[in-house]
Design an enzyme around this catalytic site. Structure first.
Site, mmCIF file in Angstrom:
data_model
loop_
_atom_site.group_PDB
_atom_site.id
_atom_site.type_symbol
_atom_site.label_atom_id
_atom_site.label_comp_id
_atom_site.label_asym_id
_atom_site.label_seq_id
_atom_site.Cartn_x
_atom_site.Cartn_y
_atom_site.Cartn_z
ATOM 1 N N HIS A 218 -11.125 -5.786 9.834
ATOM 2 C CA HIS A 218 -11.520 -5.386 8.485
ATOM 3 C C HIS A 218 -12.848 -4.632 8.463
ATOM 4 O O HIS A 218 -13.557 -4.656 7.474
ATOM 5 C CB HIS A 218 -11.603 -6.623 7.576
ATOM 6 C CG HIS A 218 -10.262 -7.170 7.233
ATOM 7 N ND1 HIS A 218 -10.071 -8.339 6.532
ATOM 8 C CD2 HIS A 218 -9.029 -6.697 7.484
ATOM 9 C CE1 HIS A 218 -8.779 -8.569 6.381
ATOM 10 N NE2 HIS A 218 -8.114 -7.579 6.960
ATOM 11 N N GLU B 241 0.823 -1.211 0.000
ATOM 12 C CA GLU B 241 0.000 0.000 0.000
ATOM 13 C C GLU B 241 0.857 1.261 0.000
ATOM 14 O O GLU B 241 0.596 2.215 -0.723
ATOM 15 C CB GLU B 241 -0.960 -0.001 1.200
ATOM 16 C CG GLU B 241 -2.190 -0.869 1.020
ATOM 17 C CD GLU B 241 -1.898 -2.347 1.193
ATOM 18 O OE1 GLU B 241 -0.777 -2.697 1.599
ATOM 19 O OE2 GLU B 241 -2.795 -3.157 0.912
#
Lengths: 332, 399
Positions: free
Chosen positions: A135, A66
């Protein structure tokens, strides 16, 4: 599904995809980069088919890093391209925080205005798919905290369809939050829906008794709550904040000045949240128009649980909104 | 539910006019709180409440004249409040309280604050200020009794209505206050006429040498700071109270027979400057020491003269003392204040030739009298009482 009145019924996913496609069609400098956006069609199938349509140079799969690919996107934006960086979910965006906070948000300032970073970073987010604590984050308040960013929250199909197009025109970095739980939700939008304003909050339903101020997945829940409240004679106004930074306080202050009551609905944890900020501003700027203390319905401050019933209980639902509003107005 | 009734502020009182509610529904009250102001023949009296709880409902409108014993308000006792809280609590929590990591701070139930603070929304306050609405008169309909915009708007409508009503009712109350003296006069007239009509009085008098008593008082006061000094009245009240302990028949009321009272509550006649008298009560005077009685006098006499007595100041007296003070008549034979059965009078003191143990001396002497209700007691009781009183006054250091 097109109907005769110039409207079309469409999923949230399809609306996002149409926005993406239109952006790619409009400008050759626009391209999409992210994990699994190409061959796999996107983790949530938002970009399915776009690789075939636009080719590998415009729909770019990136390594699982990322920080690396968000940094690359920022660099490409500095070089004059118009990258749309997709972070699979907001949860992984934490790994790219340094790039976003220290590069995207500050380079204009650090360069004395010589450098702009016109990057658009999309990330799916929200709660409601049983993805468990790691998540299921709601990091809107994090990003809305950072000067130098424009932070958008896609709470409606119109915005899913149109926010990206306008975001790409911004000279400064834009973060767009899309809500996973809403991807399959079908709503009607105009057939010719397109770019939308990204500077103002929007009154989605007018009302005189209370202002329900919300964003993201709180929007449809609040609208449903408002319909139910209407049936018991409470006329609620629903405001979708849409832009979490910079906040359009003019719209919600005008509403509270009219209704004299406000409740803020969000999924993010309560402490130091968007609702904290809205509540403060109402207190600072509309205190003498308040007829009741500002109330907040927020995510409960626990790691989001996995079991469905607990997950549902962890965030405000339609009934919670209805009950809280009734209590504020009728004290029952 | 506790019923709050228009109290009787003396047997002569038949009715009173509610002038002002000092509490509103939802207010918590405890024993001794002033709940209302009532206009009586004895002037504007602050009425106290003797129960604890939350005001449920005020049943009488301000400006209304009502007889003694009329139900004025309903008070929810603390136990029932607890109960309703317990029942409704779970329902409320599921709706309102969002569990967070924050510590939920319990809303202040501190009674001290509730007494004076009431909740008003900022908007309601603003509108009230703009329209000159007295927020303390408004009953809040918001959460926890908060006053909202709607409440203030209703009050404005009410105010406009009231403004249109002829002011007669308000005026009549005002007129009454100005003619308070007359009204006290008629109260005294009513009570004394009843007394003379119904009570067969007997009269006793005893000359008492108070030289020693006054000497002790002077010596005691000499050692005290000025604000702590004692008046003879305090000593007399204490002596009467102490003497009454052994004469329960005199500390009684007559209502279909004699009813002996346990508490010795002494009514002390205060003359008003404009004429008339008022009789505040010194409760349980036998249990108070002289200093405590002096404190009560210091508090009650100025308030009596200013017509600012509370209901408890005027109720429950079981016997009356009337004292003429220095320079007045030598003896006073009181008229019993019904339904009491005795009144004690003290005349002015003077230096007189006084024989004791066969020796003639000059002593400070005054005349104590007792007027008794012959239905309740006989002269012998009264006579023994006066002797006991004399004994106590001769030994002031023991009081």
């Amino acid at each position: 599904m097109e109907s005769s009145n110039g409207k079309i019924t469409i999923t949230y996913r399809e609306a996002v995809k149409q926005g993406l496609r239109e952006a790619l069609q409009n400008d050759e400098n626009v391209f999409l980069m992210g994990e699994d956006v190409g061959r796999y069609g996107g983790a949530f199938a938002v970009s399915k088919g776009l690789l075939q349509e636009f080719g590998e140079e415009r729909i770019m799969d990136v390594p699982l890093s990322e920080s690396g690919f968000v940094g690359a996107g920022i660099g490409l934006a500095l070089a004059g391209l118009k990258p749309i960086v997709e972070l699979m979910t907001v949860n992984f965006s934490l790994l790219a925080m340094d790039q976003i906070v220290n590069n995207a948000a500050t380079l204009s300032h650090m360069s004395g205005g010589q450098l702009n970073v016109p990057v658009v970073i999309r990330m799916s987010c929200g709660i409601g798919k049983q993805l468990a604590a790691q998540h299921s984050h709601s990091w809107e308040p994090f990003y809305a905290h950072i000067p130098g960013l424009i932070v958008l929250s896609v709470g409606t199909h119109e915005d899913a369809r149109g926010m990206l197009l306008t975001a790409l025109k911004s000279p400064d970095p834009v973060i767009i939050f899309e809500y996973t739980a809403m991807l399959n939700l079908e709503k009607e939008i105009a057939v010719d829906a397109g770019a939308v304003d990204i500077s103002k909050a929007k009154v989605l339903k007018k009302g005189k008794d209370i202002s329900i101020i919300t964003y993201g997945s709180g929007v449809y829940k609040s609208l449903e709550a408002a319909s139910e409240l209407a049936s018991v004679g409470i006329d609620a106004e629903v405001i979708d904040l849409r832009v979490l930074r910079p906040l359009d306080e003019e719209t919600f202050l005008a509403s509270v000045t009219k209704t004299h009551r406000a409740i803020i609905v969000e999924e993010a944890w309560r402490s130091v949240s968007i609702s904290s900020e809205i509540s403060s501003r109402i207190m600072e700027k509309a205190f003498y128009d308040l007829d009741a203390p500002v109330q907040r319905l927020c995510g409960i401050e626990v790691p989001i649980p996995y079991p469905l019933h607990l997950e549902d209980a962890a965030i405000p639902q339609k009934n919670d909104i209805v009950n809280a509003v009734k209590k504020m107005i009728r004290h029952d | 539910m506790i019923e709050f009734l228009m109290p009787s502020l003396g047997a002569d009182m038949e009715a009173g006019t509610l002038v002002e509610w000092r509490k509103k529904p939802g207010d918590s009250v405890k024993r001794g709180d002033i709940i209302a102001e009532v206009e009586t023949q004895k002037g504007l009296i602050e009425i106290e409440v003797f129960d604890e709880g939350i005001i449920e409902e005020l049943l009488i409108k301000e400006g209304t004249k009502i007889p003694v014993g009329t139900l004025m308000a309903l008070i929810n006792p603390p136990e029932s409040i607890e109960k309703t809280k317990k029942i409704s609590a779970p329902k409320k929590t599921t709706i309102t309280i969002q569990p967070t990591e924050e510590k939920i701070i319990e809303k202040g139930t501190g009674e001290k604050f509730e007494e004076k603070l009431f909740k008003v929304s900022p908007l309601a306050k603003r509108i009230a200020t703009e329209n000159k609405i007295d927020l303390s008169q408004i009953q809040g309909s918001g959460e926890d009794g908060a006053i909202t915009k709607e409440d203030v708007e209703n009050a404005i409508v009410q105010q406009n209505k009231v403004a249109k009503i002829p002011k007669e009712t308000i005026e009549s109350i005002k007129e009454k206050s100005t003619s308070q003296i007359e009204s006290i006069r008629s109260a005294v007239a009513a009570a004394m006429s009843k007394s003379n009509r119904e009570i067969p009085h007997y009269y006793l008098e005893k000359r008492i040498d108070i030289t020693k008593t006054l000497a002790w008082l002077r010596a005691t006061n000499h050692q005290r700071p000025i604000h702590k000094r004692l008046l003879p009245a305090a000593l007399l009240i204490k002596a009467v109270a102490q003497s009454l302990v052994n004469f329960p028949d005199l500390n009684a009321i007559w209502e279909n027979g004699i009813q002996i009272k346990k508490e010795i509550n002494i009514g002390f006649v205060v003359s008003l400057r404009g004429g008339g008298i008022i009789v505040p009560t010194i409760h349980t005077a036998n249990l108070k020491n002289i200093d405590e009685i002096m404190e009560v006098l210091n508090d009650i006499i100025p308030r009596a003269r200013a017509m600012k007595l509370r209901s408890s100041d005027l109720s429950d007296s079981t016997i009356t003392i009337t004292s003429l003070g220095e320079g007045g008549a030598d003896a006073v034979f009181g008229v019993i204040y019904p339904p009491q059965v005795a009144i004690i009078g003290f005349g002015g003191s003077s230096q007189q030739p006084f024989v004791e143990n066969g020796m003639l001396g000059i002593r400070t002497v005054f005349t104590a009298t007792l007027t008794g209700d012959h239905r309740a007691t006989d002269g012998l009781t009264g006579s023994d009482f006066l002797s006991a009183l004399n004994k106590h006054l001769q030994n002031p250091e023991l009081l």
